[in-house]
Write an enzyme that holds these catalytic residues in place. Sequence first.
Site, PDB file in Angstrom:
ATOM      1  N   THR A  47       6.928  -8.151  11.902  1.00 30.40           N
ATOM      2  CA  THR A  47       7.143  -8.341  13.338  1.00 30.40           C
ATOM      3  C   THR A  47       8.402  -9.160  13.601  1.00 30.40           C
ATOM      4  O   THR A  47       9.032  -9.031  14.653  1.00 30.40           O
ATOM      5  CB  THR A  47       5.918  -9.030  13.972  1.00 30.40           C
ATOM      6  OG1 THR A  47       4.758  -8.241  13.685  1.00 30.40           O
ATOM      7  CG2 THR A  47       6.052  -9.167  15.478  1.00 30.40           C
TER       8      THR A  47
ATOM      9  N   TYR B 166       1.642  -9.530   0.247  1.00 33.59           N
ATOM     10  CA  TYR B 166       1.523  -8.857   1.543  1.00 33.59           C
ATOM     11  C   TYR B 166       1.547  -7.359   1.287  1.00 33.59           C
ATOM     12  O   TYR B 166       2.552  -6.809   0.826  1.00 33.59           O
ATOM     13  CB  TYR B 166       2.701  -9.314   2.405  1.00 33.59           C
ATOM     14  CG  TYR B 166       2.872  -8.682   3.766  1.00 33.59           C
ATOM     15  CD1 TYR B 166       1.903  -7.900   4.370  1.00 33.59           C
ATOM     16  CD2 TYR B 166       4.062  -8.896   4.487  1.00 33.59           C
ATOM     17  CE1 TYR B 166       2.100  -7.344   5.621  1.00 33.59           C
ATOM     18  CE2 TYR B 166       4.265  -8.358   5.737  1.00 33.59           C
ATOM     19  CZ  TYR B 166       3.283  -7.582   6.295  1.00 33.59           C
ATOM     20  OH  TYR B 166       3.489  -7.029   7.543  1.00 33.59           O
TER      21      TYR B 166
ATOM     22  N   LYS C 139      -2.371 -10.936   2.200  1.00 34.03           N
ATOM     23  CA  LYS C 139      -2.373 -10.451   3.579  1.00 34.03           C
ATOM     24  C   LYS C 139      -2.322  -8.929   3.491  1.00 34.03           C
ATOM     25  O   LYS C 139      -1.379  -8.362   2.945  1.00 34.03           O
ATOM     26  CB  LYS C 139      -1.170 -10.962   4.359  1.00 34.03           C
ATOM     27  CG  LYS C 139      -1.192 -10.457   5.808  1.00 34.03           C
ATOM     28  CD  LYS C 139       0.180 -10.326   6.418  1.00 34.03           C
ATOM     29  CE  LYS C 139       0.056  -9.546   7.719  1.00 34.03           C
ATOM     30  NZ  LYS C 139       1.330  -9.044   8.220  1.00 34.03           N
TER      31      LYS C 139
ATOM     32  N   VAL D 152      -3.957 -11.977  11.259  1.00 32.95           N
ATOM     33  CA  VAL D 152      -2.501 -12.053  11.399  1.00 32.95           C
ATOM     34  C   VAL D 152      -2.066 -11.023  12.439  1.00 32.95           C
ATOM     35  O   VAL D 152      -1.552  -9.953  12.104  1.00 32.95           O
ATOM     36  CB  VAL D 152      -1.800 -11.810  10.046  1.00 32.95           C
ATOM     37  CG1 VAL D 152      -0.322 -12.192  10.140  1.00 32.95           C
ATOM     38  CG2 VAL D 152      -2.474 -12.615   8.925  1.00 32.95           C
TER      39      VAL D 152
END
Length: 304
Positions: free
Chosen positions: A49, A137, A165, A209
């Site tokens: 993001t 991630y 994540k 998240v």
Amino acid sequence: MKKNNPYKGVIVPMISPLKDDLSVDKQAVKKIVSNFLKYDVAPFIAGTTGEASSLSFQQKKDLVEATVEVAKGKAVVYAGISSNCLPESIEMAKCFADMGADVVVANVPSYYPLTDAQAARFCEQLADASPAPLIFYNITATTGYSIPLDLIEKLSYHPNVVGLKDSERDEKRLDQALDLWRDREDFVHLIGWAAMSGYALKNGSDGIVPSTGNFTPKLYADLYANALNGNWQQVEQLQQLTNNLGALYQKGRTLGESLAALKVIMDEQGLCGTQVMPPIYCMENGVEADYRKEVKAFLSNLNL
């Protein structure tokens, strides 16, 4: 959810506020992070993001510097170190740790198709060299590679690796991951699939998240607090509300287009401007004007 592990709760993958000359708007960073801190929400800098793949090393350092200045000692600061260049990822890890980031986050490289053996070696080398706790991630949508859970399980016993994540939209995989790690006090599972936040928390995930948390940190803080207290009906209501807010900038748009739309929402709230990093570009004037009307009407109805 772990009681004594610091890497949990609401962790927002922060947008990267930019000035028209594409330099980091440090004052906007501080405003956004201060808004997070009101609700006990932690910042994750230089993630998807945050347009990390398009930012320079200097821009990332500027983001870390401004974030740490506001958040150090008040929230865990997560900093992305993803790169297609292993030495650069290691350099970022060392630099950001020195600057005050508490934990670093990395996905696998995203240009050459990876074998599982290559991914394992890359991750192990990065974990060996990281001076800070490391979270891996998994984001198949951008890397084109799904990190196998058995590889993560092996990495989870590395002394530098503290969590995963996972943003892959696969409910079966999610259930398998939670079965592996819900009882591991030393390793956290963070869900990056915002629409499944409530489900993941109910079944043992340690944190959420959500990109929508950039402009609605309170709603996700409320969702998390209700999950901690077992108020699952309220969690479901908040889940639906946040899903609708996510659709406001995501539905019908590519990932890049959604980030440009998200910054328009942030601008409407006085948090930052709309500038994005190429190859993402701002909405065209006429399209943006119409979209602002839609955003104002939507948020007004919700009193946001």
